[in-house]
Write an enzyme that holds these catalytic residues in place. Structure first.
Site, PDB file in Angstrom:
ATOM      1  N   TYR A 156       0.838  -1.215   0.000  1.00 44.13           N
ATOM      2  CA  TYR A 156       0.000   0.000   0.000  1.00 44.13           C
ATOM      3  C   TYR A 156       0.870   1.261   0.000  1.00 44.13           C
ATOM      4  O   TYR A 156       0.724   2.131  -0.867  1.00 44.13           O
ATOM      5  CB  TYR A 156      -0.932   0.007   1.221  1.00 44.13           C
ATOM      6  CG  TYR A 156      -1.519   1.377   1.503  1.00 44.13           C
ATOM      7  CD1 TYR A 156      -2.440   1.962   0.630  1.00 44.13           C
ATOM      8  CD2 TYR A 156      -1.136   2.109   2.634  1.00 44.13           C
ATOM      9  CE1 TYR A 156      -2.961   3.233   0.877  1.00 44.13           C
ATOM     10  CE2 TYR A 156      -1.652   3.367   2.884  1.00 44.13           C
ATOM     11  CZ  TYR A 156      -2.564   3.935   2.001  1.00 44.13           C
ATOM     12  OH  TYR A 156      -3.063   5.191   2.232  1.00 44.13           O
ATOM     13  N   LYS A 160       1.370   4.235  -2.843  1.00 39.49           N
ATOM     14  CA  LYS A 160       1.093   5.661  -2.601  1.00 39.49           C
ATOM     15  C   LYS A 160       2.363   6.492  -2.838  1.00 39.49           C
ATOM     16  O   LYS A 160       2.300   7.592  -3.395  1.00 39.49           O
ATOM     17  CB  LYS A 160       0.573   5.885  -1.172  1.00 39.49           C
ATOM     18  CG  LYS A 160      -0.825   5.347  -0.912  1.00 39.49           C
ATOM     19  CD  LYS A 160      -1.919   6.026  -1.726  1.00 39.49           C
ATOM     20  CE  LYS A 160      -2.176   7.456  -1.334  1.00 39.49           C
ATOM     21  NZ  LYS A 160      -3.366   8.013  -2.039  1.00 39.49           N
TER      22      LYS A 160
END
Ligand code: NAD
Ligand code: DAU
Length: 350
Positions: A156, A160
């Protein structure tokens, strides 16, 4: 007059931002583009769906032709980009969708913004909503600053971080007017009950085990979601193009201390003996690569923009628990859907 495309506006933070903009700025047209994944829920913004300055578009940010037509048909001049896969545990079990949505999706939006605005970049803005997780994991001391080196450690946070790099690349290479903000952990109404606070409120209500990862010593810096929405609003209107702003609550808690406070407040509100739900605490296998501590230094935001968090944590947590207790139907609906499958898979071997 602005034509603002907000992506991910049916999700947790996006829904609070959409509501704020639709109500506060009747002179702006707000276009909410959301694929309505398991985390997107139009119930979150039911109260504003009939407002004249609001339109919903169901769609995927990775679809180039769709994004092109959204820009052309609506003369989009501002993008506030929140759409993402956002849950660290899901990124560990199913990383590729994070790369598709968070990396390819961001690149697609940037590319269409560049094409659409290339003849006149004045009064345009691509605002990218990111996370403090891109900076990695802190020891027991120190803070994340705007110029802290990137060191993402989960699928994740890596996705990002990639999206942040892409946004800055489009600024440096194509002069696309951008702003990036990196925020700490949000909590509040409408958060999908896979994240710590709403998951634990739901489990306390239903007398289900509270799965604490590892020893519960990891530290997070918690911010009430409406304070985050206000920060984004302030930065859009007062921030400088090309800049990065850190947003945080100056509100660090170890998970286990937070859980004890949550239990105390929820037991009180449920009329149970205070502390009785502590028996639900179950220590389970730690999250793989679990970051120890996040803590944001938000001095730049305070000095340059004048933003500060408005709520004390106990007050925000109390409002949050009240919301979940008043909205049990919302909670039951999301828990009974596709979330249930994920929940069973996630905790099967812990
Ligand atoms: P969320 O998971 O609640 O909502 C994400 C929304 O994006 C959902 O409505 C979903 O349907 C939509 N979406 C997903 N894939 C899409 C696609 N391909 N096309 C269009 N829409 C899509 O997430 P959240 O917690 O509200 O986070 C929003 C943003 O803020 C994310 O970018 C996240 O990285 C960032 N952020 C979150 C936190 C936090 O604590 N929740 C903190 C800092 C930054
Ligand atoms: O820091 C900002 C980030 O905060 C956002 O970018 C992410 O989108 C958001 O999900 C959040 O990430 P975290 O991983 O910190 O949030 P989560 O609620 O999943 O976990 C918070 C802490 O609680 C973390 O240390 C893991 C722990 N935890 C979590 C769950 C779901 C548990 O101990 N048990 C659990 O069941």
């Amino acid at each position: 007059m602005k034509n603002i495309l907000i992506t991910g506006g049916a999700g947790f933070i996006g829904s609070h931002l959409v509501r704020r903009f639709v109500n506060k700025y009747p002179q702006y047209n707000i276009y909410n583009l959301d694929i309505l994944s398991y985390a997107g829920n139009l119930e979150n913004i039911k109260d504003i769906e009939d407002k004249e300055n609001y339109s919903f578009i169901k769609g995927d940010i990775t679809e180039l032709d769709l994004i092109r037509s959204v820009f052309q048909e609506n003369q989009i001049d501002t993008v506030v980009h929140l759409a993402a896969e956002s849950h660290v545990d899901r990124s560990i079990s199913d990383p590729l969708i994070f790369i598709k949505t968070n990396v390819l999706g961001t690149a697609t939006l940037l590319q269409v913004a560049k094409e659409s605005w290339k003849d006149d970049m004045n009064d345009k803005l691509f605002y990218h909503v990111s996370t403090d997780e891109v900076f990695g994991s802190l020891g027991h001391e120190g803070y994340f600053y705007e110029d802290t080196n990137y060191d993402p450690r989960s699928p994740y946070s890596s996705s990002k971080a990639s999206s942040d790099h892409l946004v800055r690349a489009w600024y440096h290479t194509y002069k696309l007017p951008i702003i990036v903000s990196n925020c700490s952990n949000n909590y509040g109404p409408n958060q999908f009950p896979e994240k710590l606070i709403p998951l634990f409120i739901n489990n306390i209500i239903n007398n289900k085990p509270l799965p604490v990862y590892g020893k519960g010593i990891n530290v997070r810096d918690w911010l009430y979601v409406e304070d985050h929405a206000r920060a984004i609003d302030d930065i859009i209107h007062k921030g400088k193009v090309g800049e990065t702003y850190n947003i945080g609550g100056h509100n660090e808690w170890t998970n286990i201390d937070l859980i004890h406070l949550l239990i105390k407040l929820t037991d009180q509100k449920l009329g149970r003996e205070v502390g009785s739900s502590k028996s639900l605490i179950t220590f389970v296998t730690d999250r793989a690569g679990h970051d120890l501590r996040y803590a944001i230094d938000a001095t730049k935001l305070k000095n340059d923009i004048g933003w500060m968090p408005s709520l004390q944590f106990e007050e925000g947590l109390s409002k949050t628990i009240d919301w979940y207790l008043d909205n049990t139907e919302w909670l039951e609906n999301v828990v009974s859907g596709r979330y249930r499958e994920f929940y069973e898979k996630q905790y099967a071997n812990r």
